[in-house]
Design a protein around this motif. Sequence first.
Motif, mmCIF file in Angstrom:
data_model
loop_
_atom_site.group_PDB
_atom_site.id
_atom_site.type_symbol
_atom_site.label_atom_id
_atom_site.label_comp_id
_atom_site.label_asym_id
_atom_site.label_seq_id
_atom_site.Cartn_x
_atom_site.Cartn_y
_atom_site.Cartn_z
ATOM 1 N N PHE A 45 2.953 14.490 -8.687
ATOM 2 C CA PHE A 45 4.040 15.470 -8.833
ATOM 3 C C PHE A 45 4.356 15.718 -10.301
ATOM 4 N N ALA A 46 4.253 14.669 -11.141
ATOM 5 C CA ALA A 46 4.511 14.841 -12.565
ATOM 6 C C ALA A 46 3.442 15.720 -13.200
ATOM 7 N N LEU A 47 2.190 15.544 -12.751
ATOM 8 C CA LEU A 47 1.112 16.371 -13.288
ATOM 9 C C LEU A 47 1.231 17.817 -12.830
ATOM 10 N N VAL A 48 1.569 18.018 -11.573
ATOM 11 C CA VAL A 48 1.610 19.371 -11.016
ATOM 12 C C VAL A 48 2.861 20.112 -11.466
ATOM 13 N N GLY A 49 3.919 19.368 -11.718
ATOM 14 C CA GLY A 49 5.143 20.020 -12.166
ATOM 15 C C GLY A 49 6.225 20.065 -11.108
ATOM 16 N N LEU A 50 6.122 19.235 -10.092
ATOM 17 C CA LEU A 50 7.138 19.219 -9.049
ATOM 18 C C LEU A 50 8.217 18.182 -9.377
ATOM 19 N N TRP A 51 8.866 18.378 -10.508
ATOM 20 C CA TRP A 51 9.845 17.407 -10.993
ATOM 21 C C TRP A 51 11.060 17.311 -10.071
ATOM 22 N N LYS A 52 11.357 18.376 -9.367
ATOM 23 C CA LYS A 52 12.559 18.376 -8.524
ATOM 24 C C LYS A 52 12.414 17.446 -7.310
ATOM 25 N N LEU A 53 11.190 17.098 -6.924
ATOM 26 C CA LEU A 53 10.988 16.241 -5.759
ATOM 27 C C LEU A 53 11.079 14.750 -6.082
ATOM 28 N N ILE A 54 10.931 14.392 -7.346
ATOM 29 C CA ILE A 54 10.907 12.977 -7.729
ATOM 30 C C ILE A 54 12.225 12.273 -7.386
ATOM 31 N N PRO A 55 13.392 12.825 -7.693
ATOM 32 C CA PRO A 55 14.636 12.114 -7.310
ATOM 33 C C PRO A 55 14.765 11.930 -5.797
ATOM 34 N N TRP A 56 14.293 12.903 -5.030
ATOM 35 C CA TRP A 56 14.377 12.771 -3.576
ATOM 36 C C TRP A 56 13.452 11.682 -3.060
ATOM 37 N N LEU A 57 12.297 11.536 -3.680
ATOM 38 C CA LEU A 57 11.389 10.465 -3.283
ATOM 39 C C LEU A 57 11.959 9.099 -3.628
ATOM 40 N N ILE A 58 12.569 8.996 -4.798
ATOM 41 C CA ILE A 58 13.185 7.730 -5.183
ATOM 42 C C ILE A 58 14.341 7.406 -4.239
ATOM 43 N N LEU A 59 15.140 8.404 -3.897
ATOM 44 C CA LEU A 59 16.228 8.205 -2.950
ATOM 45 C C LEU A 59 15.690 7.790 -1.580
ATOM 46 N N ALA A 60 14.594 8.386 -1.148
ATOM 47 C CA ALA A 60 13.993 8.023 0.135
ATOM 48 C C ALA A 60 13.512 6.575 0.122
ATOM 49 N N VAL A 61 12.941 6.136 -0.986
ATOM 50 C CA VAL A 61 12.489 4.740 -1.090
ATOM 51 C C VAL A 61 13.680 3.786 -1.031
ATOM 52 N N ILE A 62 14.738 4.103 -1.739
ATOM 53 C CA ILE A 62 15.927 3.250 -1.737
ATOM 54 C C ILE A 62 16.527 3.171 -0.332
ATOM 55 N N VAL A 63 16.665 4.309 0.325
ATOM 56 C CA VAL A 63 17.265 4.337 1.661
ATOM 57 C C VAL A 63 16.408 3.570 2.665
ATOM 58 N N THR A 64 15.107 3.758 2.636
ATOM 59 C CA THR A 64 14.246 3.044 3.582
ATOM 60 C C THR A 64 14.238 1.544 3.314
ATOM 61 N N ASN A 65 14.328 1.137 2.049
ATOM 62 C CA ASN A 65 14.416 -0.294 1.744
ATOM 63 C C ASN A 65 15.708 -0.899 2.268
ATOM 64 N N ILE A 66 16.807 -0.182 2.115
ATOM 65 C CA ILE A 66 18.088 -0.680 2.620
ATOM 66 C C ILE A 66 18.059 -0.769 4.143
ATOM 67 N N LEU A 107 0.830 -1.216 0.000
ATOM 68 C CA LEU A 107 0.000 0.000 0.000
ATOM 69 C C LEU A 107 0.858 1.256 0.000
ATOM 70 N N ILE A 108 1.960 1.227 0.716
ATOM 71 C CA ILE A 108 2.865 2.374 0.713
ATOM 72 C C ILE A 108 3.444 2.586 -0.688
ATOM 73 N N GLY A 109 3.753 1.476 -1.371
ATOM 74 C CA GLY A 109 4.250 1.590 -2.743
ATOM 75 C C GLY A 109 3.229 2.196 -3.682
ATOM 76 N N ILE A 110 1.972 1.797 -3.524
ATOM 77 C CA ILE A 110 0.904 2.368 -4.363
ATOM 78 C C ILE A 110 0.750 3.859 -4.085
ATOM 79 N N VAL A 111 0.781 4.229 -2.809
ATOM 80 C CA VAL A 111 0.689 5.657 -2.459
ATOM 81 C C VAL A 111 1.870 6.420 -3.043
ATOM 82 N N GLY A 112 3.061 5.816 -2.997
ATOM 83 C CA GLY A 112 4.242 6.464 -3.573
ATOM 84 C C GLY A 112 4.108 6.665 -5.072
ATOM 85 N N LEU A 113 3.577 5.672 -5.786
ATOM 86 C CA LEU A 113 3.376 5.825 -7.235
ATOM 87 C C LEU A 113 2.346 6.907 -7.541
ATOM 88 N N ILE A 114 1.293 6.958 -6.736
ATOM 89 C CA ILE A 114 0.278 8.008 -6.926
ATOM 90 C C ILE A 114 0.905 9.379 -6.695
#
Length: 83
Positions: free
Chosen positions: A15-36, A3-10
């Motif tokens: 963010f892609a629709l709104v135009g917050l492209w600068k936050l996407i790499p940080w979210l991906i980094l946060a997912v990687i760090v929390t998984n590790i 469910l957290i993954g689905i919320v993250g994809l949403i």
Amino acid sequence: MFLIGIVGLIMLFWFALVGLWKLIPWLILAVIVTNIISLFLDHFVWVAIIVGALIFFYIVGSREEKKEQKSATIDGDFEEIKK
């Protein structure tokens, strides 16, 4: 986690629709760090349990060996006294 993954994809889609492209790499980094971190903690818990059990059984075994050694010495003394 699913469910957290689905919320993250949403969130990424939003963010892609709104135009917050600068936050996407940080979210991906946060997912990687929390998984590790979760992977490390899951394995660390099992390793800690196994090592703790091995230490516990080593201590119990060494106490049993000391008791056996003391009794063997006492038995040996009694045998010498009997002679």
